[in-house]
Design a protein around this motif. Structure first.
Motif, short mmCIF file in Angstrom:
data_model
loop_
_atom_site.label_atom_id
_atom_site.label_comp_id
_atom_site.label_asym_id
_atom_site.label_seq_id
_atom_site.Cartn_x
_atom_site.Cartn_y
_atom_site.Cartn_z
N MET A 1 0.86 -1.20 0.00
CA MET A 1 0.00 0.00 0.00
C MET A 1 0.88 1.24 0.00
N SER A 2 0.60 2.18 -0.87
CA SER A 2 1.41 3.40 -0.97
C SER A 2 0.87 4.48 -0.04
N ARG A 3 1.68 5.52 0.14
CA ARG A 3 1.28 6.66 0.95
C ARG A 3 -0.03 7.24 0.38
N PRO A 4 -1.01 7.54 1.24
CA PRO A 4 -2.36 7.83 0.75
C PRO A 4 -2.60 9.26 0.28
N ALA A 5 -1.63 10.16 0.43
CA ALA A 5 -1.84 11.53 -0.01
C ALA A 5 -2.00 11.57 -1.53
N LYS A 6 -2.99 12.30 -2.02
CA LYS A 6 -3.19 12.42 -3.47
C LYS A 6 -4.03 13.65 -3.77
N ALA A 7 -3.94 14.10 -5.01
CA ALA A 7 -4.80 15.16 -5.52
C ALA A 7 -5.65 14.59 -6.64
N THR A 8 -6.94 14.83 -6.57
CA THR A 8 -7.86 14.39 -7.61
C THR A 8 -8.34 15.60 -8.40
N LEU A 236 -7.60 17.79 -2.60
CA LEU A 236 -6.39 17.25 -1.97
C LEU A 236 -6.80 16.44 -0.75
N THR A 237 -6.46 15.17 -0.74
CA THR A 237 -6.87 14.28 0.35
C THR A 237 -5.70 13.43 0.83
N SER A 238 -5.88 12.89 2.02
CA SER A 238 -4.96 11.90 2.56
C SER A 238 -5.75 11.04 3.55
N GLN A 239 -5.04 10.39 4.45
CA GLN A 239 -5.70 9.53 5.44
C GLN A 239 -5.04 9.68 6.80
N VAL A 268 -3.07 11.63 13.23
CA VAL A 268 -1.86 12.00 12.48
C VAL A 268 -2.13 11.68 11.01
N VAL A 269 -1.93 12.68 10.15
CA VAL A 269 -2.33 12.61 8.74
C VAL A 269 -1.08 12.63 7.86
N ALA A 270 -1.07 11.81 6.84
CA ALA A 270 0.05 11.77 5.89
C ALA A 270 -0.05 12.95 4.92
N MET A 271 0.35 14.11 5.37
CA MET A 271 0.34 15.33 4.58
C MET A 271 1.22 16.36 5.28
N GLY A 272 2.11 17.00 4.52
CA GLY A 272 2.98 17.99 5.14
C GLY A 272 3.42 19.04 4.15
N ARG A 299 2.12 22.66 14.66
CA ARG A 299 2.80 23.01 13.42
C ARG A 299 2.72 21.88 12.38
N ILE A 300 2.70 22.30 11.13
CA ILE A 300 2.76 21.36 10.02
C ILE A 300 4.18 20.84 9.88
N SER A 301 4.36 19.54 9.80
CA SER A 301 5.68 18.93 9.61
C SER A 301 5.94 18.69 8.12
N MET A 302 7.12 18.21 7.79
CA MET A 302 7.46 17.97 6.40
C MET A 302 6.54 16.94 5.75
N ASP A 303 6.21 15.88 6.48
CA ASP A 303 5.47 14.75 5.90
C ASP A 303 4.15 14.46 6.58
N MET A 304 3.85 15.16 7.65
CA MET A 304 2.63 14.84 8.39
C MET A 304 2.09 16.06 9.11
N MET A 305 0.84 15.94 9.54
CA MET A 305 0.18 16.98 10.32
C MET A 305 -0.75 16.30 11.32
N THR A 306 -1.15 17.04 12.34
CA THR A 306 -2.03 16.48 13.37
C THR A 306 -3.34 17.25 13.41
N VAL A 307 -4.43 16.51 13.61
CA VAL A 307 -5.76 17.12 13.60
C VAL A 307 -6.55 16.66 14.81
N ASP A 308 -7.50 17.48 15.21
CA ASP A 308 -8.33 17.24 16.38
C ASP A 308 -9.45 16.26 16.03
N LEU A 309 -9.47 15.12 16.72
CA LEU A 309 -10.51 14.12 16.48
C LEU A 309 -11.58 14.12 17.57
N ASN A 310 -11.49 15.02 18.53
CA ASN A 310 -12.53 15.07 19.57
C ASN A 310 -13.94 15.24 18.98
#
Length: 366
Positions: A1-8, A236-239, A268-272, A299-310
């Motif tokens: 399985m490849s990294r899930p970030a993609k643009a449609t 632009l999406t990821s997982q 933690v999302v595969a997007m940076g 902060r946004i990292s090079m390869d990932m970001m964090t989001v609130d799931l509450n």
């Protein structure tokens, strides 16, 4: 399985937005697709616009034009920055290109040309003060070009500086300067970028130049009456690929700029920023998880970001995260990041691009 970030890229939305632009102005259309169609892929975008019989396509420079011609695009092509030297004229002739003329040095080059005549777009500086002839210089430049055997058709054009500020009367001042300067000319005119098309109908002229609106993004920072008519072309999406449950008082990501104020579930999302998402986007910026709104944390990292799931307690690893697209306009994301959607699109990199929708185009950007 490849990294899930993609643009449609939804080509049906592109067709819809072009149709909407035509419905507003009813004029000839130049589709602005410079900078790789603002990150959407110049060749597939051009193929669709050609299928839709767009009147002209515009790029920044001859290198971008050659790429399109070599890919089989036959639609008229305009060089928005014109040519930089005499060495480009043989290429312009070979590839059948037209050019913006915005300074006297270009006229001098044209006068020495011995090939076939070119169509010319003569630029008037009505207030952008970037390139173009000042009003007092415009008629002499026009006269020189009209008397030049190397010039075929002339179109009169300008560019607005503040058209995306709907309450700013500077655009009307520019319109008035254009009309006054060109009142005795009979040539076709071209004034409007996307914001001009959407908000300044008195300036539509004979040609319009939609770029951003054709890609489904509003050029206005705030709400506009036509926003709902635009369909986003890029999504632009990821997982989510990891989930953390943190206590109150816990810092997240580089610099510890965000500290949880309550027990928080973090995705933690595969997007940076290496994908083009802006590093300077602050905590609180909007994202969608399974179509539900939540926010960026830290902060946004090079390869990932964090989001609130509450707000989305049912979220799990593998769930889809939308960074911008349907339900989350790129303009809104850009506003939170202190930038514009043009920059978001143009900075896109590394993520694979998938083209969907009604199209005969076969190209896909790797």
């Amino acid at each position: 399985m490849s990294r899930p970030a993609k643009a449609t890229i939804n080509l049906s939305a592109l067709r819809h937005n072009l149709s909407f632009a035509r419905s507003l102005a009813g004029n000839k259309v130049i589709g602005v697709i410079k900078a790789d169609a603002y990150g959407h892929g110049a060749i597939p975008i051009a193929q669709v616009l050609q299928e839709e019989q767009i009147d002209c396509l515009a790029v920044a420079c001859i290198e971008e034009a050659i790429v399109l011609r070599e890919a089989g695009i036959k639609t008229p092509l305009l060089l928005l920055e014109g040519f930089y030297g005499s060495d480009e004229l043989p290429l312009m002739e070979y590839y059948n290109l037209s050019a913006v003329i915005q300074q006297k040095e270009q006229i001098e080059i044209l006068q020495k040309w011995s090939g076939k005549p070119f169509d010319i777009w003569l630029k008037l500086d009505t207030g952008m003060h970037r390139i173009g002839f000042l009003p007092e210089e415009y008629k002499p430049a026009y006269t020189q070009l009209r008397n030049c055997p190397n010039v075929n058709r002339i179109i009169l054009m300008t560019h607005f500086a503040c058209a995306d500020e709907s309450e700013n009367d500077y655009t009307q001042q520019q319109i008035d300067i254009f009309r006054q300067t060109t009142k005795n000319f009979t040539e076709e005119t071209c004034l409007c970028n996307s914001a001009g098309v959407m908000h300044w109908p008195q300036a539509h002229g004979d040609w319009i130049r939609p770029g951003l609106m054709m890609l489904g993004s509003s050029p206005f920072n705030g709400p506009h009456e036509h926003d709902h008519q635009l369909q986003p072309v890029m999504e632009l999406t990821s997982q989510i690929f990891a989930i953390r449950k943190l206590n109150a008082g816990v810092p997240i990501s580089y610099g510890a700029t965000y500290v949880t104020d309550r027990p928080t579930t973090v995705g933690v999302v595969a997007m940076g920023y290496a994908d083009g998402y802006p590093r300077h986007a602050p905590s609180g910026g909007p994202v969608l998880v399974n179509g539900q709104r939540t926010r960026v944390l830290g902060r946004i990292s090079m390869d990932m970001m964090t989001v609130d799931l509450n707000p989305i307690p049912e979220a799990k690893i593998g769930d889809t995260v939308t960074l911008w697209g349907k339900g989350l306009p790129a303009t809104e994301v850009a506003h939170h990041a202190g930038t514009i959607s043009y920059e978001l699109f143009c900075n896109l990199k590394r993520v694979p691009i998938q083209y969907v929708g009604r199209s005969n185009a076969k190209s896909e950007k790797p």
